[in-house]
Design an enzyme around this catalytic site. Structure first.
Site, short mmCIF file in Angstrom:
data_model
loop_
_atom_site.label_atom_id
_atom_site.label_comp_id
_atom_site.label_asym_id
_atom_site.label_seq_id
_atom_site.Cartn_x
_atom_site.Cartn_y
_atom_site.Cartn_z
N CYS A 49 0.97 -57.11 24.80
CA CYS A 49 1.57 -56.61 26.12
C CYS A 49 0.54 -55.48 26.65
O CYS A 49 -0.01 -54.99 26.39
CB CYS A 49 2.73 -56.09 25.67
N ARG A 103 -6.20 -58.77 26.80
CA ARG A 103 -5.50 -58.37 25.71
C ARG A 103 -4.62 -59.43 25.18
O ARG A 103 -4.48 -59.41 23.96
CB ARG A 103 -4.57 -57.28 26.11
N TRP A 134 3.14 -60.53 25.71
CA TRP A 134 2.92 -61.57 24.25
C TRP A 134 4.09 -61.37 23.52
O TRP A 134 4.43 -60.43 22.83
CB TRP A 134 1.46 -60.78 23.88
N ASN A 194 5.97 -51.94 25.38
CA ASN A 194 5.27 -52.41 24.38
C ASN A 194 5.52 -51.79 22.92
O ASN A 194 5.66 -50.63 22.89
CB ASN A 194 3.71 -51.97 24.63
N GLY A 195 5.60 -52.84 22.03
CA GLY A 195 6.06 -52.16 20.80
C GLY A 195 7.35 -53.07 20.27
O GLY A 195 7.51 -54.00 20.85
N GLU A 222 -14.97 -64.47 6.80
CA GLU A 222 -15.41 -64.12 8.54
C GLU A 222 -15.53 -65.80 9.04
O GLU A 222 -15.02 -66.00 9.91
CB GLU A 222 -16.34 -63.28 8.65
N LYS A 264 -13.35 -67.56 11.79
CA LYS A 264 -13.66 -68.23 13.17
C LYS A 264 -13.31 -69.48 13.67
O LYS A 264 -12.83 -69.61 14.42
CB LYS A 264 -15.29 -67.91 13.27
N GLU A 310 -9.50 -69.23 13.99
CA GLU A 310 -9.14 -68.79 15.56
C GLU A 310 -9.44 -69.69 16.71
O GLU A 310 -8.75 -69.93 17.58
CB GLU A 310 -9.50 -67.33 15.61
N HIS A 369 -10.85 -72.01 -10.55
CA HIS A 369 -9.43 -71.39 -11.08
C HIS A 369 -8.20 -71.96 -10.04
O HIS A 369 -7.28 -71.20 -9.79
CB HIS A 369 -9.80 -69.81 -11.13
N LYS A 378 -5.88 -60.10 21.69
CA LYS A 378 -7.15 -59.00 21.65
C LYS A 378 -6.91 -57.78 20.97
O LYS A 378 -7.58 -57.21 20.05
CB LYS A 378 -8.10 -59.12 22.79
C1 G6P Z 1 -6.64 -59.28 16.40
C2 G6P Z 1 -7.72 -60.31 16.93
C3 G6P Z 1 -8.70 -60.50 15.88
C4 G6P Z 1 -9.34 -59.13 15.51
C5 G6P Z 1 -8.21 -58.18 15.19
C6 G6P Z 1 -8.61 -56.75 14.84
O1 G6P Z 1 -5.82 -60.02 15.50
O2 G6P Z 1 -7.17 -61.70 17.37
O3 G6P Z 1 -9.84 -61.33 16.35
O4 G6P Z 1 -10.45 -59.27 14.47
O5 G6P Z 1 -7.16 -58.16 16.14
O6 G6P Z 1 -8.83 -56.23 16.28
P1 G6P Z 1 -9.85 -54.89 16.15
O7 G6P Z 1 -9.81 -54.59 17.77
O8 G6P Z 1 -8.96 -53.80 15.37
O9 G6P Z 1 -11.08 -54.95 15.80
#
Ligand code: G6P
Length: 587
Positions: A2, A28, A71, A97-98, A464, A468, A471, A487, A582
């Site tokens: 938000c 965001r 959001w 927001n919250g 990681e 990627k 997402e 395992h 974001k």
């Molecule tokens: C969200 C995004 C991720 C990001 C994470 C942490 O979940 O979708 O891509 O890695 O936040 O964000 P930050 O701003 O704390 O690195």
């Protein structure tokens, strides 16, 4: 997540001013939006589902208004659930927001008093609580008393048709006030304010601000007046566009050589100071969420291997349950691109209360973590617009690696490794590896699952890489430590299952190749990423051998694969994956 934007002042084209403000908050992540402006003694509202685009607004001339990008948390993505929300008299409009943790109890009480609700949101209790308050007290006291009843971490902004003031309060989620000659602005971050003013007031938790002809700051819950600490910032905010690239994601992937090189060339002092703090501390804890968390995990291996130092790591949302070990001698290193992730900000606030030292690694100047910390390192990666983190990740790893080398008194070596890694990333981006990745993506696009394995630091790389792929390409990918294969996960391998093997030229090579053989023996297709070819690989994406910094080119290869997989799978906008935000400012 938000975004909030509001204005009160002399400019009487407030509808457009807020629309432009909301556009600066689009990065965001949001799914609907809305604007309310005061028109005489009434409030006019526009709310829409989807992206802002270029709407024709029909707002009257007005100089007071508020806007929001939502959001969804409580209630689906509908016009009714979009903010602002109104009370029964349609005189009070509230943005939020919250998460109001006790909203059900408050809603029940308000329904019993006869209030009518039109949305499924938790937010809607707030305008009705203010409406109740106004029966016995003024606007500011009603907002204060209503806000004091909310449980959870919240930021709200309220507008009243019968007043010329905007009131905002917060216990969590960022709010910044812009103070200019023509009036007051309020926004979730400073990006949207800087075109209007450089005089900023960062609202702290448990503060409320009344913006009208003047600015009045009060502390919550009781309401004592405070002197605002308005700071004049000289930050340069670059206006970013996609340039020659189709998507921000591809642009940001391509910016990584400069980002890593910048750290190699200019961060000696920063990493020296951080290394000293780690050396002095009795227990160091790295924290992060999502992409940042995997840089933290990689950090534990880097500090162990290079600096022979045990550094702990926790994902942000779990740290609350581990903080019992913290003492004033502990060092907490939150890692966050945005500096606003609540799952990091909240445990850091608690660690501060315990007297621990905080050394933040973040990309955003003036962010909550930046301001909360005793010591900070800015990543210098420039604005990251795509929701998925790319250049912020390689910058985080570069800072941790450089710090580990510095702690080991081998700074020059660390610097060289980073420069070589940056060089190799440039080659990967320029040469045919990109082509191979596109071809590979086309062959993988209809798979339901992709597995990724690695050992040591490559376990973090594997996680990681899968994040990627999940997402960006909305494809199920699972990463795990190579040793864990037998395992459990090996039960899922069948003919044609793709398995990416992260194989740097280090002590893990022989064992990870054995794991690759185990997958191949069961029909798996093996995709190797690393410096050394091997017969077991059906596909091979080559990177240079740059010692511990090999993680950097390997991750870039995984980023490119995720990007091309997204395109091959017909994902419309890889910059804004569905459901993701974001800046994640709720728990
Ligand atoms: C969200 C995004 C991720 C990001 C994470 C942490 O979940 O979708 O891509 O890695 O936040 O964000 P930050 O701003 O704390 O690195």
């Amino acid at each position: 997540m938000c975004g909030i934007f509001g204005y009160v002042g002399k400019d009487n084209n407030v509808g457009n001013l807020i629309l432009e403000g909301l556009k600066t908050l689009e990065y965001r992540g949001y799914d609907s939006w809305g604007i309310a402006v005061k028109n005489g003694k009434t409030i006019e509202i526009e709310k829409k589902v989807g992206k802002i685009g270029d709407p024709k607004l029909r707002f009257p001339k007005s100089s007071i208004g508020i806007g929001h990008t939502r959001w969804a948390t409580h209630g689906g993505v509908t016009v009714e659930n979009a903010h602002p929300h109104l009370d029964c008299s349609r005189k009070i409009a509230v943005l939020h927001n919250g998460i109001i943790e006790n909203f059900e109890e408050l809603k029940k009480e308000l329904l019993e008093q006869g209030h009518k609700f039109v949305s499924e949101t938790d937010t809607e209790v707030m305008p009705h609580l203010i409406e109740e308050g106004l029966k016995k007290e003024g606007f500011a006291s009603s907002v204060r008393d209503a806000f004091n009843r909310l449980k959870g971490l919240n930021a709200i902004v309220a507008l009243n048709a019968d007043s010329s003031e905007i009131i905002a309060a917060k216990t969590g989620s960022p709010l910044v006030i812009g103070v200019s000659d023509d009036g007051y602005y309020i926004s979730s971050d400073s990006l949207g304010l800087v075109p209007h003013t450089r005089n900023l007031l960062f609202l702290e938790d448990n503060e409320m601000v009344i913006l009208g002809k003047t600015l009045k700051l009060i502390s919550l819950p009781r309401g004592e007046e405070k002197t605002p600490d308005i700071q004049t910032v000289d930050w340069k905010f670059e206006k970013v566009d996609k340039g020659k690239y189709k998507h921000f994601l591809l642009k940001e992937i391509n910016e990584q050589p400069q980002v890593v090189e910048n750290i190699a060339l200019n961060y000696e002092t920063e990493v020296k100071n951080l290394a000293d703090l780690i050396d002095e501390a009795f227990g160091t804890f790295l924290l992060g969420c999502g992409t940042a968390s995997y840089s933290g995990l990689a950090g534990t291996y880097l500090f162990s291997k290079i600096a022979k130092k045990h550094v702990n790591f926790s994902i942000g949302s779990e740290f609350n349950y581990l903080e019992d070990y913290l003492t004033p001698k502990s060092l907490v290193i939150p890692i966050s691109q945005s500096g606003e992730t609540i799952d990091v900000v909240e445990p850091v606030a608690r660690a501060k209360q315990k007297g621990s030292r905080i050394a933040a690694i973040t990309n955003v100047l003036g962010s909550t973590l930046y301001r909360q910390s005793d010591f900070k390192i800015l990543l210098g990666a420039g604005p990251e617009k795509a929701v998925v983190g790319t250049k912020s990740f390689t910058a985080m790893v570069a800072v941790l690696l450089f710090t580990a080398y510095t702690l080991a008194k081998r700074q020059a070596e660390g610097k060289k490794m980073l420069s070589l890694a940056a060089e190799n990333v440039s080659e990967i981006l320029k040469n045919h590896v990109g082509e191979n990745i596109q071809k590979l993506a086309a062959t993988l696009k209809n798979r339901e699952h992709i597995y990724v394995i690695g050992r040591g630091i490559s376990y973090a790389t594997a996680l990681e890489a899968t994040l990627k792929i999940k997402e960006t390409a909305c494809l199920h990918a699972e990463g795990f430590a190579g040793g864990e294969l037998k395992h459990g996960v090996i039960a899922l391998i069948e003919k044609g299952t793709p398995c990416i093997v992260i194989a740097p030229n280090d002590e893990t090579y022989d064992d990870i190749i054995s794991n690759a053989q185990e997958v191949k023996a069961r029909g798996g297709i093996i995709i190797g990423i690393g410096p050394r070819p091997n017969k077991v690989f059906d596909h091979f994406l080559q990177t240079a051998d740059v010692a511990e910094a090999t993680i950097i080119p390997q991750v870039v290869v995984a980023q490119l694969l995720a990007y091309y997989l997204a395109l091959a799978r017909g994902i419309e906008d890889p910059d804004k994956p569905r459901n993701l935000a974001k800046s994640v400012t709720v728990k």
